[in-house]
Scaffold this motif. Structure first.
Motif, PDB file in Angstrom:
ATOM      1  N   ASP A  87      76.882  53.100  13.619  1.00 35.90           N
ATOM      2  CA  ASP A  87      77.350  52.835  12.480  1.00 35.90           C
ATOM      3  C   ASP A  87      77.816  51.412  11.899  1.00 35.90           C
ATOM      4  OD1 ASP A  87      79.344  52.766  10.258  1.00 35.90           O
ATOM      5  OD2 ASP A  87      80.447  54.590  11.065  1.00 35.90           O
ATOM      6  N   PHE A  88      76.908  51.025  10.677  1.00 37.75           N
ATOM      7  CA  PHE A  88      76.973  49.755  10.323  1.00 37.75           C
ATOM      8  C   PHE A  88      78.285  49.281   9.945  1.00 37.75           C
ATOM      9  CE2 PHE A  88      76.565  51.719   6.328  1.00 37.75           C
ATOM     10  CZ  PHE A  88      77.357  51.016   5.413  1.00 37.75           C
ATOM     11  N   VAL A  89      79.169  50.067   9.448  1.00 34.46           N
ATOM     12  CA  VAL A  89      80.507  49.919   9.186  1.00 34.46           C
ATOM     13  C   VAL A  89      81.403  49.396  10.406  1.00 34.46           C
ATOM     14  CG1 VAL A  89      82.893  50.422   8.256  1.00 34.46           C
ATOM     15  CG2 VAL A  89      80.542  51.384   7.134  1.00 34.46           C
ATOM     16  N   ALA A  90      81.172  50.080  11.412  1.00 35.88           N
ATOM     17  CA  ALA A  90      81.648  49.800  12.780  1.00 35.88           C
ATOM     18  C   ALA A  90      81.215  48.479  13.190  1.00 35.88           C
ATOM     19  CB  ALA A  90      81.634  50.785  13.831  1.00 35.88           C
ATOM     20  N   VAL A  91      80.041  48.121  13.170  1.00 40.44           N
ATOM     21  CA  VAL A  91      79.495  46.889  13.613  1.00 40.44           C
ATOM     22  C   VAL A  91      80.059  46.064  12.812  1.00 40.44           C
ATOM     23  CG1 VAL A  91      77.302  45.586  13.780  1.00 40.44           C
ATOM     24  CG2 VAL A  91      77.248  48.000  14.546  1.00 40.44           C
ATOM     25  N   ASP A  92      80.281  46.072  11.324  1.00 39.99           N
ATOM     26  CA  ASP A  92      80.825  44.984  10.703  1.00 39.99           C
ATOM     27  C   ASP A  92      82.272  44.567  11.207  1.00 39.99           C
ATOM     28  OD1 ASP A  92      78.556  44.524   9.240  1.00 39.99           O
ATOM     29  OD2 ASP A  92      79.190  45.695   7.396  1.00 39.99           O
ATOM     30  N   TYR A  93      82.764  45.687  11.363  1.00 37.91           N
ATOM     31  CA  TYR A  93      84.234  45.430  11.749  1.00 37.91           C
ATOM     32  C   TYR A  93      84.378  45.041  13.342  1.00 37.91           C
ATOM     33  CZ  TYR A  93      86.710  47.443   7.759  1.00 37.91           C
ATOM     34  OH  TYR A  93      87.155  47.528   6.504  1.00 37.91           O
ATOM     35  N   ALA A  94      83.630  45.191  13.921  1.00 37.07           N
ATOM     36  CA  ALA A  94      83.705  44.837  15.467  1.00 37.07           C
ATOM     37  C   ALA A  94      83.302  43.237  15.407  1.00 37.07           C
ATOM     38  CB  ALA A  94      82.719  45.627  16.180  1.00 37.07           C
ATOM     39  N   ASN A  95      82.395  42.812  14.572  1.00 42.06           N
ATOM     40  CA  ASN A  95      81.849  41.376  14.348  1.00 42.06           C
ATOM     41  C   ASN A  95      83.254  40.532  13.887  1.00 42.06           C
ATOM     42  OD1 ASN A  95      79.385  40.977  15.702  1.00 42.06           O
ATOM     43  ND2 ASN A  95      78.541  42.141  14.213  1.00 42.06           N
ATOM     44  N   ALA A  96      83.736  41.224  12.751  1.00 43.63           N
ATOM     45  CA  ALA A  96      84.858  40.570  12.133  1.00 43.63           C
ATOM     46  C   ALA A  96      86.260  40.429  12.902  1.00 43.63           C
ATOM     47  CB  ALA A  96      85.103  41.208  10.803  1.00 43.63           C
ATOM     48  N   ASN A  97      86.255  41.503  13.737  1.00 42.53           N
ATOM     49  CA  ASN A  97      87.337  41.440  14.696  1.00 42.53           C
ATOM     50  C   ASN A  97      87.017  40.475  15.904  1.00 42.53           C
ATOM     51  OD1 ASN A  97      89.229  43.154  13.505  1.00 42.53           O
ATOM     52  ND2 ASN A  97      88.265  44.892  14.364  1.00 42.53           N
ATOM     53  N   ALA A  98      85.841  40.071  16.182  1.00 43.29           N
ATOM     54  CA  ALA A  98      85.365  39.193  17.287  1.00 43.29           C
ATOM     55  C   ALA A  98      85.746  37.977  16.772  1.00 43.29           C
ATOM     56  CB  ALA A  98      84.066  39.273  17.687  1.00 43.29           C
ATOM     57  N   ALA A  99      85.522  37.665  15.644  1.00 41.29           N
ATOM     58  CA  ALA A  99      85.725  36.127  14.990  1.00 41.29           C
ATOM     59  C   ALA A  99      87.169  36.157  14.710  1.00 41.29           C
ATOM     60  CB  ALA A  99      84.760  36.107  13.696  1.00 41.29           C
ATOM     61  N   ARG A 100      87.872  37.380  14.232  1.00 40.79           N
ATOM     62  CA  ARG A 100      89.345  37.095  13.927  1.00 40.79           C
ATOM     63  C   ARG A 100      90.157  36.799  15.248  1.00 40.79           C
ATOM     64  NH1 ARG A 100      89.044  41.575  11.408  1.00 40.79           N
ATOM     65  NH2 ARG A 100      89.048  40.611   9.066  1.00 40.79           N
ATOM     66  N   ASN A 101      89.718  37.328  16.306  1.00 37.76           N
ATOM     67  CA  ASN A 101      90.301  36.924  17.726  1.00 37.76           C
ATOM     68  C   ASN A 101      89.961  35.670  18.334  1.00 37.76           C
ATOM     69  OD1 ASN A 101      92.538  39.310  17.993  1.00 37.76           O
ATOM     70  ND2 ASN A 101      90.696  40.368  17.404  1.00 37.76           N
ATOM     71  N   GLY A 102      88.946  35.034  17.989  1.00 31.42           N
ATOM     72  CA  GLY A 102      88.283  33.555  18.426  1.00 31.42           C
ATOM     73  C   GLY A 102      87.564  34.212  19.633  1.00 31.42           C
ATOM     74  N   LEU A 103      86.948  35.266  19.704  1.00 32.68           N
ATOM     75  CA  LEU A 103      86.122  35.662  20.846  1.00 32.68           C
ATOM     76  C   LEU A 103      84.576  35.305  20.644  1.00 32.68           C
ATOM     77  CD1 LEU A 103      87.854  38.954  21.693  1.00 32.68           C
ATOM     78  CD2 LEU A 103      88.008  36.889  23.069  1.00 32.68           C
ATOM     79  N   GLY A 104      84.190  34.086  20.595  1.00 32.16           N
ATOM     80  CA  GLY A 104      82.977  33.843  20.328  1.00 32.16           C
ATOM     81  C   GLY A 104      81.966  34.429  21.602  1.00 32.16           C
ATOM     82  N   ASN A 105      82.183  34.898  22.495  1.00 30.93           N
ATOM     83  CA  ASN A 105      81.504  35.441  23.433  1.00 30.93           C
ATOM     84  C   ASN A 105      81.192  36.868  23.423  1.00 30.93           C
ATOM     85  OD1 ASN A 105      84.153  36.026  24.088  1.00 30.93           O
ATOM     86  ND2 ASN A 105      83.737  36.450  26.414  1.00 30.93           N
ATOM     87  N   ALA A 106      81.344  37.432  22.104  1.00 29.45           N
ATOM     88  CA  ALA A 106      81.315  38.877  21.772  1.00 29.45           C
ATOM     89  C   ALA A 106      80.602  39.033  20.501  1.00 29.45           C
ATOM     90  CB  ALA A 106      82.748  39.550  21.708  1.00 29.45           C
ATOM     91  N   ARG A 107      79.917  39.955  20.366  1.00 31.88           N
ATOM     92  CA  ARG A 107      79.013  40.284  19.157  1.00 31.88           C
ATOM     93  C   ARG A 107      78.513  41.609  19.144  1.00 31.88           C
ATOM     94  NH1 ARG A 107      73.548  40.634  18.918  1.00 31.88           N
ATOM     95  NH2 ARG A 107      72.509  40.121  21.053  1.00 31.88           N
ATOM     96  N   ALA A 108      78.457  42.264  17.893  1.00 32.92           N
ATOM     97  CA  ALA A 108      78.115  43.692  17.740  1.00 32.92           C
ATOM     98  C   ALA A 108      76.768  43.729  16.929  1.00 32.92           C
ATOM     99  CB  ALA A 108      79.215  44.300  16.991  1.00 32.92           C
TER     100      ALA A 108
END
Length: 195
Positions: A87-108
């Motif tokens: 789901d592209f919406v889920a991927v967008d939110y997961a990437n935004a949540n990774a950035a929001r939480n400062g988790l540069g070691n995570a990507r969707a």
């Protein structure tokens, strides 16, 4: 009939703070994604039993807005965490949540199971909150593909509804040669298999 203000409210992100796996994280979600108001019971149960090394490379299959994958990324800061969803919406939110939480070691990234992931990628840990109605064909692909992508000694952790418990026991045993039921709760079962 909803007023324009009520409709505008429904269009705004749902925002909550949770501590999946003991790490406080801020999540933005939206209607149409799985469990948008809180981290679901199955994910919370799975996170209680996942063992993750600080340098583990992790894969979250069916990541949604990221509660499993981001929790792993926070617990494995020296590793890399890849989250995938169809789901592209889920991927967008997961990437935004990774950035929001400062988790540069995570990507969707967008992928149906592991189909769109670099074939050379290998992981120490694969996790999935497997949907109840995914179908036996996709389940078979997920288990075989996870086994192929795990490094020796790597582990697959899954949570399923209890109705899939015997299926997972049988199929993890066939694909991995082992199966460990870590917890059976009222509605969900957490299982692990090791490569």
């Amino acid at each position: 009939m909803l007023t324009p203000e009520q409709l505008a409210g429904l269009r705004r992100d749902i925002v909550f703070i949770a501590e999946p796996g003991g790490v406080p994280l801020t999540f933005h979600t939206t209607w149409g994604l799985f469990s948008p108001r809180e981290i679901d019971e199955g994910t919370r149960l799975l996170l209680q039993y996942v063992e993750v090394a600080p340098d583990a490379d992790c894969l979250d299959i069916g990541c949604g807005y990221g509660p499993l994958g981001l929790s792993l990324a926070a617990r494995a800061p020296q590793g890399q965490t890849l989250m995938v969803d169809k789901d592209f919406v889920a991927v967008d939110y997961a990437n935004a949540n990774a950035a929001r939480n400062g988790l540069g070691n995570a990507r969707a990234q967008l992928s149906n199971g592991l189909a769109q992931i670099d074939p050379a990628a290998r992981f120490d840990l694969v996790v999935s909150n497997i949907p109840a109605k995914v179908g036996k064909e996709l389940l078979a692909l997920l288990l075989h593909d996870a086994h192929a992508r795990l490094r020796p000694g790597g582990r697959l952790y899954v949570v399923t509804i209890n109705g899939l418990r015997q299926y997972m026991k049988r199929n993890l045993g066939e694909v991995f040669g082992n199966y460990d039921k870590l917890k059976q709760g009222a509605h969900y079962t957490v299982a692990m298999a090791e490569r």
